[in-house]
Design an enzyme around this catalytic site. Structure first.
Site, short mmCIF file in Angstrom:
data_model
loop_
_atom_site.label_atom_id
_atom_site.label_comp_id
_atom_site.label_asym_id
_atom_site.label_seq_id
_atom_site.Cartn_x
_atom_site.Cartn_y
_atom_site.Cartn_z
NE ARG A 237 26.50 -14.63 -10.72
CZ ARG A 237 27.14 -13.49 -10.48
NH1 ARG A 237 28.07 -13.11 -11.33
NH2 ARG A 237 26.86 -12.76 -9.44
CG ASP A 238 25.63 -22.80 -17.01
OD1 ASP A 238 26.65 -22.76 -17.72
OD2 ASP A 238 24.93 -23.82 -16.87
CG MET A 239 28.27 -17.14 -19.70
SD MET A 239 27.01 -16.25 -20.65
CE MET A 239 25.73 -16.05 -19.42
CB SER A 240 27.43 -24.38 -20.40
OG SER A 240 26.13 -24.49 -19.85
CD1 TRP A 241 23.69 -19.59 -21.53
CD2 TRP A 241 23.52 -19.07 -23.70
NE1 TRP A 241 23.83 -18.22 -21.64
CE2 TRP A 241 23.74 -17.88 -22.96
CE3 TRP A 241 23.38 -18.98 -25.07
CZ2 TRP A 241 23.81 -16.63 -23.57
CZ3 TRP A 241 23.47 -17.74 -25.69
CH2 TRP A 241 23.67 -16.58 -24.93
#
EC number: 6.3.5.13
Length: 430
Positions: free
Chosen positions: A341-345
């Site tokens: 879910r976390d696309m901050s990468w």
């Protein structure tokens, strides 16, 4: 129990396929009614079980290991669908065992998700394991990166024979210090290639910061990748170097080839007396990319490459593996559960190489996040459309006469592959 489990499982498998259901459903049913099914079936194999796990490269590496072992005359069972949860393995078994639950194979080579591998090895201790890397990936599911390393350490601890480790990943290499009794082998890189494959600490370090603590001494690797060419690779093992042609594209796949060679040599016995190295290299040269992992297709007479990206390292290496100029480019980013879910990468990837040619189209549920990220790297974007089927149709239509490349997260890749299957002019390039 087997006389009831296998027929029921095969029936569920057949019904699931007729209804277009998921490949893992029959395995889930069997896990519930007969938890000992996998252990009972797999522990009878002459060469036991080999588990392949890690953050990146499991599917393609497993495919390589299988084809290398088959070149040596071994019958190999594997979870070919890429369903790398325990239920996926159980479902694959149902497709291969006879009605009495017997599996005609010499060895099982299984790709397993890091977390689910822990449950699997508690039930079926593997004779071999290959641990590829530890990178930030789906931290919303796994938590901190050191937790992922602990999962891999547990797999190694449960292994009864040979543990193959990535010498260049400190978190993976240090697993050797925790083992007692296992035979440990390494695959590695020539020093000239270390900058091409940064580990997670290297990528996270601020410019000018001191290097992270290294291993006290670099262990000797069984197979070392010396050089990567456009369609070839050079490896060192047994005191000499060999060069082989490669169908696989992408520097990350070539490094994983060193890992596959190390595991295959371990299973076959390593030395020239037990493994036909000429046949091994011939088999390696013929391995094609796994589904969606650097896969080359022809659409409407023009080449189209699908490049799976799911974390900073994978995206960086994907961009580095293919020339940026001369291609129409699309990026498809989803944030479904299987993607993380976390696309901050995305902010840890440098997109400078795309600046000159730009990106023709962005799609997926997080297309606008991708657009914002590219704006900061001054990469021009032609269009944004969150609807993947519509975006893909426009990308193919408007990019006529130009080779194409699509960088995509996992579920975006599945959606693109599904849409391409409807196009009669699509061919898989072998």
């Amino acid at each position: 129990m087997v006389f009831f489990t296998v027929p029921l499982g095969k029936l569920v498998r057949r019904v699931s396929r007729l209804r277009g259901g998921g490949s893992a459903l029959p395995g889930l049913v069997v896990e519930k009614i007969d938890p000992g099914f996998m252990r009972r079936t797999l522990t009878t194999l002459p060469h036991g079980v080999a588990v392949v796990s890690g953050t990146n490269g499991k599917t393609t590496t497993t495919k390589m290991v299988v084809e290398l072992l088959e070149s040596q005359g071994l019958k190999v069972f594997t979870n070919r669908t890429g369903s790398n949860f325990t239920r996926g393995v159980a479902a694959a078994l149902l497709g291969e065992v006879d009605w009495r639950g017997r599996l005609d194979a010499d060895i099982a080579v299984l790709e397993l998700d890091e977390a689910h591998a822990v449950h699997f090895v508690n039930s079926v201790p593997p004779r071999y394991c290959l641990l590829l890397n530890v990178l930030r990936d789906q931290l919303d599911r796994f938590g901190e990166i050191d937790k992922t390393a602990q999962l891999l350490q547990h797999i190694a601890a449960k292994t009864t024979g040979t543990v193959v480790l990535n010498r260049e990943d400190p978190r993976v290499a240090r697993i050797a210090d925790t083992l007692t009794g296992q035979d440990v082998k390494y695959f590695g890189l020539d020093d000239s290639l270390l900058g091409t494959f940064p580990n997670d600490d290297d990528m996270r370090a601020a410019p000018g910061s001191p290097a992270p603590a290294a291993l006290p001494a670099k262990p000797q690797a069984d197979v070392v990748l010396r050089r990567v060419g456009a369609d070839s690779a050079e490896f060192e093992y047994d005191g000499g170097t060999v060069t082989t042609a490669m169908k696989l594209r992408g520097v990350y796949n070539i490094f994983n080839a060193a890992a596959a060679l190390t595991l295959a040599r371990s299973i076959c016995g390593g030395g020239a007396a037990t493994a036909n190295h000429e046949t091994l290299l011939q088999a390696l040269s013929q391995v094609a990319p796994a589904f969606g992992r650097g896969e080359s297709l022809t659409v409407g007479g023009q080449p189209l490459d699908l490049v799976l990206v799911k974390n900073p390292s994978g995206f960086r290496l994907g961009l580095k593996s293919f020339p940026a100029s001369g291609y129409a480019t699309m990026i498809a980013i989803n944030d479904n559960y299987a993607d993380g879910r976390d696309m901050s990468w995305l902010w840890d990837v440098e997109f400078d190489s795309l600046r000159e040619g730009g990106v023709d189209l962005l799609t997926g549920s997080r297309a606008y996040d991708m657009a914002l990220r590219l704006q900061y790297d001054e990469v021009p974007v032609g269009a944004v459309d969150t609807d993947i089927p519509a975006a893909l149709a426009a990308f193919i239509r408007e990019g006529q006469g130009k080779p194409k490349r699509i960088f995509c997260t996992y579920t975006a890749m599945l959606a693109i592959r599904r849409e391409l299957s409807k196009v009669t002019t699509v061919e898989v390039v072998s």
